[in-house]
Design an enzyme around this catalytic site. Structure first.
Site, PDB file in Angstrom:
ATOM      1  N   ASP A 103      66.345 -59.739  -8.109  1.00 30.23           N
ATOM      2  CA  ASP A 103      64.896 -59.160  -8.737  1.00 30.23           C
ATOM      3  C   ASP A 103      64.952 -57.429  -8.502  1.00 30.23           C
ATOM      4  O   ASP A 103      65.806 -57.070  -7.896  1.00 30.23           O
ATOM      5  CB  ASP A 103      64.114 -59.690  -7.555  1.00 30.23           C
ATOM      6  CG  ASP A 103      64.072 -61.461  -7.806  1.00 30.23           C
ATOM      7  OD1 ASP A 103      64.519 -61.872  -8.793  1.00 30.23           O
ATOM      8  OD2 ASP A 103      63.371 -61.824  -6.651  1.00 30.23           O
TER       9      ASP A 103
HETATM   10  N1  URA Z   1      66.587 -64.890  -4.353  1.00 31.12           N
HETATM   11  C1  URA Z   1      65.475 -64.203  -4.622  1.00 31.12           C
HETATM   12  O1  URA Z   1      64.237 -64.655  -4.588  1.00 31.12           O
HETATM   13  N2  URA Z   1      65.533 -62.912  -5.330  1.00 31.12           N
HETATM   14  C2  URA Z   1      66.736 -62.428  -5.589  1.00 31.12           C
HETATM   15  O2  URA Z   1      66.669 -61.307  -6.079  1.00 31.12           O
HETATM   16  C3  URA Z   1      67.933 -63.032  -5.271  1.00 31.12           C
HETATM   17  C4  URA Z   1      67.734 -64.269  -4.818  1.00 31.12           C
END
Ligand code: URA
Length: 238
Positions: A103
Protein backbone atom coordinates in the site's frame (compact mmCIF):
# COMPACT_ATOMS: atom_id res chain seq x y z
CA UNK A 1 21.34 -9.47 -32.54
CA UNK A 2 22.07 -6.40 -34.66
CA UNK A 3 24.60 -4.15 -32.98
CA UNK A 4 22.56 -0.95 -33.39
CA UNK A 5 19.45 -2.58 -31.92
CA UNK A 6 21.42 -4.07 -29.05
CA UNK A 7 23.10 -0.79 -28.12
CA UNK A 8 19.80 1.07 -28.36
CA UNK A 9 18.23 -1.57 -26.09
CA UNK A 10 21.07 -1.13 -23.60
CA UNK A 11 20.24 2.57 -23.40
CA UNK A 12 23.37 3.83 -25.23
CA UNK A 13 21.12 6.04 -27.36
CA UNK A 14 18.58 5.90 -30.16
CA UNK A 15 19.44 3.84 -33.23
CA UNK A 16 20.33 7.16 -34.91
CA UNK A 17 22.70 8.03 -32.03
CA UNK A 18 24.27 4.58 -32.26
CA UNK A 19 24.80 4.97 -36.01
CA UNK A 20 26.52 8.31 -35.37
CA UNK A 21 28.81 6.73 -32.76
CA UNK A 22 29.73 3.99 -35.23
CA UNK A 23 30.42 6.53 -37.98
CA UNK A 24 32.78 8.33 -35.61
CA UNK A 25 34.59 4.98 -35.05
CA UNK A 26 33.67 5.03 -31.36
CA UNK A 27 32.35 1.46 -31.26
CA UNK A 28 34.46 -1.71 -31.26
CA UNK A 29 33.58 -5.38 -31.24
CA UNK A 30 36.37 -7.59 -29.93
CA UNK A 31 38.69 -4.56 -30.28
CA UNK A 32 37.98 -4.13 -34.02
CA UNK A 33 36.42 -0.82 -35.03
CA UNK A 34 32.90 -1.38 -36.33
CA UNK A 35 31.90 0.04 -39.72
CA UNK A 36 28.50 -1.61 -40.12
CA UNK A 37 25.77 -0.79 -37.57
CA UNK A 38 23.88 -3.90 -38.71
CA UNK A 39 26.73 -6.19 -37.64
CA UNK A 40 25.49 -9.24 -35.76
CA UNK A 41 26.92 -9.67 -32.29
CA UNK A 42 26.75 -12.56 -29.88
CA UNK A 43 26.14 -11.25 -26.36
CA UNK A 44 27.52 -14.49 -24.90
CA UNK A 45 31.04 -14.05 -26.24
CA UNK A 46 31.58 -10.73 -28.07
CA UNK A 47 33.07 -7.77 -26.20
CA UNK A 48 31.46 -4.54 -27.32
CA UNK A 49 32.96 -1.20 -26.29
CA UNK A 50 31.57 2.30 -26.78
CA UNK A 51 34.08 5.10 -26.24
CA UNK A 52 36.40 2.41 -24.85
CA UNK A 53 33.86 1.44 -22.15
CA UNK A 54 32.74 -2.19 -22.18
CA UNK A 55 28.98 -2.61 -22.52
CA UNK A 56 27.52 -4.96 -19.94
CA UNK A 57 24.82 -7.09 -21.57
CA UNK A 58 22.95 -7.70 -18.39
CA UNK A 59 19.41 -8.78 -19.24
CA UNK A 60 17.81 -8.78 -15.81
CA UNK A 61 18.11 -6.56 -12.79
CA UNK A 62 17.16 -7.46 -9.24
CA UNK A 63 16.85 -4.64 -6.72
CA UNK A 64 15.88 -4.63 -3.08
CA UNK A 65 14.11 -1.44 -2.04
CA UNK A 66 13.11 -0.32 1.42
CA UNK A 67 9.92 1.26 0.17
CA UNK A 68 9.14 4.64 1.69
CA UNK A 69 5.58 5.70 2.53
CA UNK A 70 3.96 8.04 0.01
CA UNK A 71 4.90 6.02 -3.08
CA UNK A 72 2.71 3.53 -4.91
CA UNK A 73 3.86 0.08 -6.05
CA UNK A 74 3.35 0.63 -9.77
CA UNK A 75 5.51 1.45 -12.77
CA UNK A 76 3.69 4.62 -13.86
CA UNK A 77 0.85 6.76 -12.59
CA UNK A 78 -0.65 10.06 -13.72
CA UNK A 79 -1.05 11.50 -10.22
CA UNK A 80 1.02 9.52 -7.70
CA UNK A 81 4.77 9.05 -7.31
CA UNK A 82 5.76 5.44 -7.97
CA UNK A 83 8.58 3.34 -6.56
CA UNK A 84 10.10 3.26 -10.06
CA UNK A 85 10.41 7.07 -9.94
CA UNK A 86 12.97 6.52 -7.16
CA UNK A 87 15.32 4.67 -9.52
CA UNK A 88 17.93 6.38 -11.68
CA UNK A 89 17.53 6.18 -15.45
CA UNK A 90 20.33 3.59 -15.63
CA UNK A 91 17.99 1.14 -13.86
CA UNK A 92 14.74 2.38 -15.39
CA UNK A 93 16.00 1.47 -18.86
CA UNK A 94 15.66 -2.21 -17.87
CA UNK A 95 11.90 -1.62 -17.52
CA UNK A 96 11.70 -2.97 -13.99
CA UNK A 97 8.49 -3.43 -12.01
CA UNK A 98 7.71 -4.07 -8.34
CA UNK A 99 7.01 -7.69 -7.37
CA UNK A 100 3.71 -7.66 -5.49
CA UNK A 101 2.02 -4.59 -4.13
CA UNK A 102 2.54 -2.68 -0.93
CA UNK A 103 0.00 0.00 0.00
CA UNK A 104 1.00 3.64 -0.43
CA UNK A 105 1.53 4.00 3.34
CA UNK A 106 3.34 0.64 3.77
CA UNK A 107 7.12 0.53 4.07
CA UNK A 108 9.70 -2.15 3.68
CA UNK A 109 10.89 -4.93 1.46
CA UNK A 110 10.06 -4.53 -2.20
CA UNK A 111 11.78 -6.59 -4.86
CA UNK A 112 12.05 -4.69 -8.14
CA UNK A 113 13.02 -6.64 -11.23
CA UNK A 114 12.32 -7.15 -14.91
CA UNK A 115 12.40 -10.95 -14.50
CA UNK A 116 8.77 -11.89 -15.09
CA UNK A 117 9.36 -15.57 -14.39
CA UNK A 118 10.76 -14.87 -10.91
CA UNK A 119 7.96 -12.40 -10.20
CA UNK A 120 5.42 -15.07 -11.11
CA UNK A 121 7.09 -17.59 -8.78
CA UNK A 122 6.84 -15.11 -5.91
CA UNK A 123 3.34 -13.72 -6.37
CA UNK A 124 1.35 -16.57 -7.87
CA UNK A 125 -1.42 -17.49 -5.39
CA UNK A 126 -0.67 -21.16 -6.14
CA UNK A 127 2.87 -20.84 -4.75
CA UNK A 128 1.85 -19.85 -1.20
CA UNK A 129 5.01 -17.76 -0.68
CA UNK A 130 5.37 -16.51 2.91
CA UNK A 131 5.38 -12.75 3.43
CA UNK A 132 6.26 -11.42 6.87
CA UNK A 133 5.29 -7.98 8.12
CA UNK A 134 6.14 -6.04 11.24
CA UNK A 135 3.19 -3.94 12.39
CA UNK A 136 2.01 -1.61 15.11
CA UNK A 137 -1.59 -2.23 16.08
CA UNK A 138 -3.94 0.11 17.87
CA UNK A 139 -5.20 -2.12 20.69
CA UNK A 140 -3.84 -4.96 22.77
CA UNK A 141 -3.16 -8.02 20.61
CA UNK A 142 -4.00 -11.19 22.54
CA UNK A 143 -3.46 -14.95 22.43
CA UNK A 144 -7.08 -15.22 21.24
CA UNK A 145 -6.06 -13.16 18.18
CA UNK A 146 -3.16 -15.55 17.55
CA UNK A 147 -5.63 -18.44 17.57
CA UNK A 148 -8.12 -16.61 15.32
CA UNK A 149 -5.38 -15.81 12.76
CA UNK A 150 -4.14 -19.43 12.96
CA UNK A 151 -7.66 -20.73 12.27
CA UNK A 152 -8.13 -18.43 9.24
CA UNK A 153 -10.21 -15.28 9.59
CA UNK A 154 -13.33 -14.29 7.71
CA UNK A 155 -12.93 -10.73 6.45
CA UNK A 156 -15.66 -8.07 6.28
CA UNK A 157 -16.48 -8.92 2.64
CA UNK A 158 -16.91 -12.61 3.51
CA UNK A 159 -13.52 -13.72 2.15
CA UNK A 160 -11.96 -16.57 4.16
CA UNK A 161 -8.31 -15.73 4.65
CA UNK A 162 -5.82 -18.58 4.82
CA UNK A 163 -4.25 -19.33 8.21
CA UNK A 164 -1.65 -16.77 9.26
CA UNK A 165 1.07 -16.88 11.91
CA UNK A 166 0.84 -14.01 14.36
CA UNK A 167 3.65 -13.34 16.82
CA UNK A 168 3.21 -10.79 19.60
CA UNK A 169 6.41 -8.80 20.17
CA UNK A 170 4.90 -6.34 22.65
CA UNK A 171 1.28 -6.25 23.84
CA UNK A 172 0.08 -2.82 24.98
CA UNK A 173 -2.45 -0.16 24.00
CA UNK A 174 -0.34 0.03 20.85
CA UNK A 175 0.96 -3.50 20.23
CA UNK A 176 3.90 -4.61 18.10
CA UNK A 177 3.59 -7.82 16.14
CA UNK A 178 5.04 -9.86 13.30
CA UNK A 179 2.59 -11.55 10.98
CA UNK A 180 3.30 -14.09 8.25
CA UNK A 181 0.73 -14.57 5.50
CA UNK A 182 0.82 -16.55 2.29
CA UNK A 183 -1.69 -14.42 0.40
CA UNK A 184 -1.44 -10.94 -1.07
CA UNK A 185 -5.00 -9.68 -1.28
CA UNK A 186 -5.76 -5.94 -1.27
CA UNK A 187 -5.11 -4.47 2.22
CA UNK A 188 -4.81 -8.04 3.48
CA UNK A 189 -3.08 -7.43 6.82
CA UNK A 190 -5.13 -4.33 7.58
CA UNK A 191 -8.36 -6.18 6.83
CA UNK A 192 -7.34 -9.18 8.93
CA UNK A 193 -6.84 -6.96 11.96
CA UNK A 194 -10.13 -5.18 11.25
CA UNK A 195 -11.75 -8.63 11.44
CA UNK A 196 -10.62 -8.86 15.10
CA UNK A 197 -11.63 -5.27 15.83
CA UNK A 198 -8.16 -3.69 15.66
CA UNK A 199 -6.41 -1.18 13.44
CA UNK A 200 -2.99 -1.35 11.81
CA UNK A 201 -1.26 1.99 12.38
CA UNK A 202 2.14 1.10 10.89
CA UNK A 203 3.07 -1.66 8.46
CA UNK A 204 6.43 -2.74 7.12
CA UNK A 205 7.26 -5.86 5.10
CA UNK A 206 10.41 -7.52 6.41
CA UNK A 207 10.55 -10.79 4.47
CA UNK A 208 9.27 -12.33 1.22
CA UNK A 209 10.01 -16.00 0.63
CA UNK A 210 13.62 -16.43 1.73
CA UNK A 211 14.53 -12.80 1.02
CA UNK A 212 14.92 -10.59 4.09
CA UNK A 213 14.91 -6.80 4.20
CA UNK A 214 18.49 -5.62 4.75
CA UNK A 215 18.35 -3.83 8.13
CA UNK A 216 21.08 -1.44 6.91
CA UNK A 217 19.00 -0.30 3.94
CA UNK A 218 17.47 3.06 4.84
CA UNK A 219 13.85 3.85 4.00
CA UNK A 220 13.65 5.06 0.41
CA UNK A 221 16.96 3.43 -0.55
CA UNK A 222 17.63 0.45 -2.79
CA UNK A 223 20.51 -1.76 -3.87
CA UNK A 224 21.16 -4.69 -6.19
CA UNK A 225 20.64 -8.14 -4.68
CA UNK A 226 23.81 -9.93 -3.65
CA UNK A 227 24.84 -13.28 -5.18
CA UNK A 228 23.73 -14.96 -1.96
CA UNK A 229 20.29 -13.35 -2.13
CA UNK A 230 19.91 -14.31 -5.80
CA UNK A 231 20.78 -17.90 -4.86
CA UNK A 232 18.10 -17.81 -2.14
CA UNK A 233 15.60 -16.89 -4.85
CA UNK A 234 16.93 -19.64 -7.14
CA UNK A 235 18.00 -17.11 -9.78
CA UNK A 236 20.51 -18.67 -12.21
CA UNK A 237 23.64 -16.52 -12.32
CA UNK A 238 26.08 -16.45 -15.23
N1 URA B 1 -1.31 -5.95 3.77
C1 URA B 1 -1.79 -4.68 3.81
O1 URA B 1 -2.82 -4.41 4.40
N2 URA B 1 -1.10 -3.73 3.16
C2 URA B 1 0.07 -3.95 2.53
O2 URA B 1 0.68 -3.02 1.99
C3 URA B 1 0.57 -5.26 2.51
C4 URA B 1 -0.14 -6.26 3.13
Amino acid sequence: MRLDKLLANMGVGSRKDVKALIKKKNVTVNDAVVKDSGLHVDTECDVVKVNNQTINFQQYIYLMMNKPPGYISATTDNRERTVIDLLPKAYQKFKPFPVGRLDKDTEGLLLITNDGELAHQLVSPKKDVDKTYYAKINGTVTDADIQAFRNGLTLADGYHAKPAALEILHADTVSEINITITEGKFHQVKRMFEAVGKKVVYLKRIKMGKLKLDPDLDVGHFRELTKEELALLDVQQS
